[in-house]
Design a protein around this motif. Sequence first.
Motif, short mmCIF file in Angstrom:
data_model
loop_
_atom_site.label_atom_id
_atom_site.label_comp_id
_atom_site.label_asym_id
_atom_site.label_seq_id
_atom_site.Cartn_x
_atom_site.Cartn_y
_atom_site.Cartn_z
N GLY A 22 0.62 -1.17 0.10
CA GLY A 22 -0.05 -0.07 0.11
C GLY A 22 0.93 1.21 0.26
O GLY A 22 1.88 1.32 -0.91
N HIS A 23 0.78 2.07 1.05
CA HIS A 23 1.76 3.25 1.14
C HIS A 23 2.38 3.14 2.34
O HIS A 23 3.02 4.03 2.82
CB HIS A 23 1.08 4.57 0.97
N ILE A 24 2.66 1.76 2.96
CA ILE A 24 3.34 1.49 4.17
C ILE A 24 4.61 0.81 3.65
O ILE A 24 4.77 0.08 3.30
CB ILE A 24 2.50 0.82 4.98
N MET A 25 5.82 1.28 4.41
CA MET A 25 7.19 0.66 4.44
C MET A 25 6.91 -0.82 4.91
O MET A 25 6.42 -1.00 5.83
CB MET A 25 8.05 1.41 5.34
N GLN A 26 7.50 -1.72 4.24
CA GLN A 26 7.49 -3.17 4.87
C GLN A 26 8.49 -3.47 5.80
O GLN A 26 8.11 -4.44 6.62
CB GLN A 26 7.57 -4.07 3.54
N GLY A 27 9.32 -2.60 6.01
CA GLY A 27 10.48 -2.73 7.04
C GLY A 27 11.10 -1.50 7.46
O GLY A 27 10.86 -0.52 6.54
N VAL A 28 11.86 -1.57 8.57
CA VAL A 28 12.51 -0.43 9.09
C VAL A 28 14.05 -0.46 9.09
O VAL A 28 14.22 -1.46 9.85
CB VAL A 28 12.00 0.32 10.11
N GLY A 29 14.92 -0.17 8.33
CA GLY A 29 16.47 -0.29 8.55
C GLY A 29 16.76 -1.56 7.75
O GLY A 29 15.97 -2.27 7.43
N ALA A 30 18.11 -1.35 7.61
CA ALA A 30 18.70 -2.67 6.67
C ALA A 30 18.57 -3.98 7.48
O ALA A 30 18.31 -4.90 6.65
CB ALA A 30 20.23 -2.48 6.98
N PHE A 31 18.56 -4.16 8.79
CA PHE A 31 18.40 -5.59 9.32
C PHE A 31 17.02 -5.96 9.34
O PHE A 31 16.68 -6.87 8.79
CB PHE A 31 18.84 -5.51 10.82
N ASN A 32 15.84 -5.15 9.61
CA ASN A 32 14.82 -5.61 9.53
C ASN A 32 14.01 -5.76 8.14
O ASN A 32 13.10 -6.62 7.80
CB ASN A 32 13.66 -4.53 10.19
N MET A 33 14.47 -5.01 7.25
CA MET A 33 14.28 -5.09 5.94
C MET A 33 14.81 -6.35 5.25
O MET A 33 14.22 -7.34 4.68
CB MET A 33 14.93 -3.94 4.83
N SER A 34 15.76 -6.83 5.70
CA SER A 34 16.69 -8.13 5.18
C SER A 34 15.89 -9.27 6.05
O SER A 34 15.86 -10.30 5.20
CB SER A 34 18.06 -8.08 5.67
N MET A 35 14.92 -9.12 6.76
CA MET A 35 14.09 -10.04 7.34
C MET A 35 12.71 -10.13 6.81
O MET A 35 11.81 -10.89 7.28
CB MET A 35 13.89 -9.95 8.86
N GLY A 36 12.50 -9.45 5.79
CA GLY A 36 11.33 -9.30 5.05
C GLY A 36 10.28 -8.27 5.90
O GLY A 36 9.07 -8.29 5.75
N GLY A 37 10.86 -7.51 6.90
CA GLY A 37 10.03 -6.84 7.80
C GLY A 37 9.41 -7.63 9.08
O GLY A 37 8.71 -7.03 9.99
N ALA A 38 9.76 -9.03 8.97
CA ALA A 38 8.99 -9.81 10.15
C ALA A 38 9.96 -9.30 11.46
O ALA A 38 11.18 -9.77 11.49
CB ALA A 38 9.06 -11.10 9.73
N SER A 39 9.01 -9.07 12.40
CA SER A 39 9.87 -8.82 13.79
C SER A 39 8.80 -8.83 14.82
O SER A 39 9.43 -8.34 16.29
CB SER A 39 10.85 -7.51 13.70
N LEU A 347 24.03 -14.05 7.96
CA LEU A 347 23.40 -13.80 6.68
C LEU A 347 21.86 -14.19 6.80
O LEU A 347 21.30 -14.68 7.53
CB LEU A 347 23.93 -15.01 5.73
N ARG A 348 20.96 -13.39 6.24
CA ARG A 348 19.61 -13.30 6.15
C ARG A 348 19.06 -13.13 4.78
O ARG A 348 19.59 -12.57 3.56
CB ARG A 348 19.24 -11.86 6.89
N LEU A 349 18.05 -13.70 4.77
CA LEU A 349 16.90 -13.95 3.40
C LEU A 349 15.41 -13.56 4.16
O LEU A 349 15.15 -13.79 5.09
CB LEU A 349 17.12 -15.47 2.97
N GLY A 350 14.89 -12.73 3.34
CA GLY A 350 13.72 -12.11 3.60
C GLY A 350 12.56 -12.22 2.40
O GLY A 350 13.20 -11.99 1.21
#
Length: 451
Positions: A22-39, A347-350
């Motif tokens: 939508g108009h929402i960021m899926q994650g915040v910061g490099a770490f959280n983005m690399s986990m697909g935003g899941a936290s 290492l991370r995949l998201g």
Amino acid sequence: MKKIILQFGFLFFSTFAFSQAGHIMQGVGAFNMSMGGASTAQPLDISGALQWNPASISAFNDKIIKFDIGLFYSSPELSSSLPAGMMGPGSPAVSGVTKDDRGVSPMPALAMVWGKEGSKHTFGVSAFGISGFGVTFPEEANNPLSSSFDPSLNSNPVNYPQQAGGFGRVESDYMLMQIGLTWAYEITDKLSVGVEPTFNYGTLELMPNPTANPSAAGYPSTNKASTTGFGAQLGLFFDSKTGFKAGVSYKTTQDLSDLKFENTYLDNTTGNNEFDMDYPAILSFGLGYSKSDFDIALDYRMVDYKNTNGFSETGWTPTASVKGFGWDNVSIFSAGVQYKGFEKFPLRLGYTYSSNPISYDAAFFNIPATAIIANAFQFGFSYKAGKNICLDAVYHHGASDGKTFGQILNPMMASPSNPNGAIPASYVAYDMTTDLIMIGVSYKFNAKQAN
């Protein structure tokens, strides 16, 4: 001077957010983005924890500060067509594609957490760009007002000059920055609760502005209107201490003040209008599991656009302005895995999936807000440079699941049987891809033992 510094800070963290779901960021910061935003249930870094579940910052027992900066690139394409005869008797069919020429945008994020071993209280503060959209579609040069007009070549009628029945150059910039003040409390050694009051600052600029009443000269362009508002986020976090974790959080609707536009029409006349656009409520559920060298995170979010001002309504007003975007609710699924087998180099995949909130009937109203990404893939890693310093990096690629499409609409053709004024056999569509490279650095201050 303090006011100038504060305004600069708002602009720095709100100007550069571009959405994924939508108009929402899926994650915040490099770490959280690399986990697909899941936290929501897997607090591996402070930025993701502060953004998605305030209770989960209880997992941190140190004073930590984190800063991220990224370069974001999107490539939306807008296409449309009109059947023969729509521009006058004997006029040919026309169709074309316009590519966005926005370029690269920076994306910053700042977070800090104060934790203490043995204390039931943890505190945090964050400044994140949490939402945004923006496009720049140039005016179509091959249009009926041009002496060299050739309808057999690429000719996008949506981007015709307004004098020729199009929108002309279509440009939008929406940004929303959120400051959060977070407190988490450990009810037991396994269960925590968290609360986060939030303050928001946003801006919106449109060319042309479809929320204003058109004049004989067409729709106006606007200044950059600003908005402020408040909300909150509540959360619960459960850590079984055996590897399994669970979390839930609820971010309330962010109630924002009306955007007050100062409009300028093509004939240089001026006017004003207001538009109410809030930030939707978000309900998040998460599961996490950590074992040996692996951390796994799964999140589900429901974004309540149907009950959000600016997004719930759609269609034309009696004066031919646009009521709103008309979005459906969005479901977001996020998944991430981290492998810690390399001591200093995890290492991370998201992966992130988002449903499309824009229906066939509302596609035309959303030309300024085409940032709909269905599938996003991320690869990231960290480097532990020392006892207290860690560097993070991520590469993201996202793509829409085919085109969002509908019919071209004309308020002058609206009727009880055709309420939106759909032009028969017409077509408007858009899709996009996104790419992001982001790096971050976190510093852990020396932990102090509780007395």
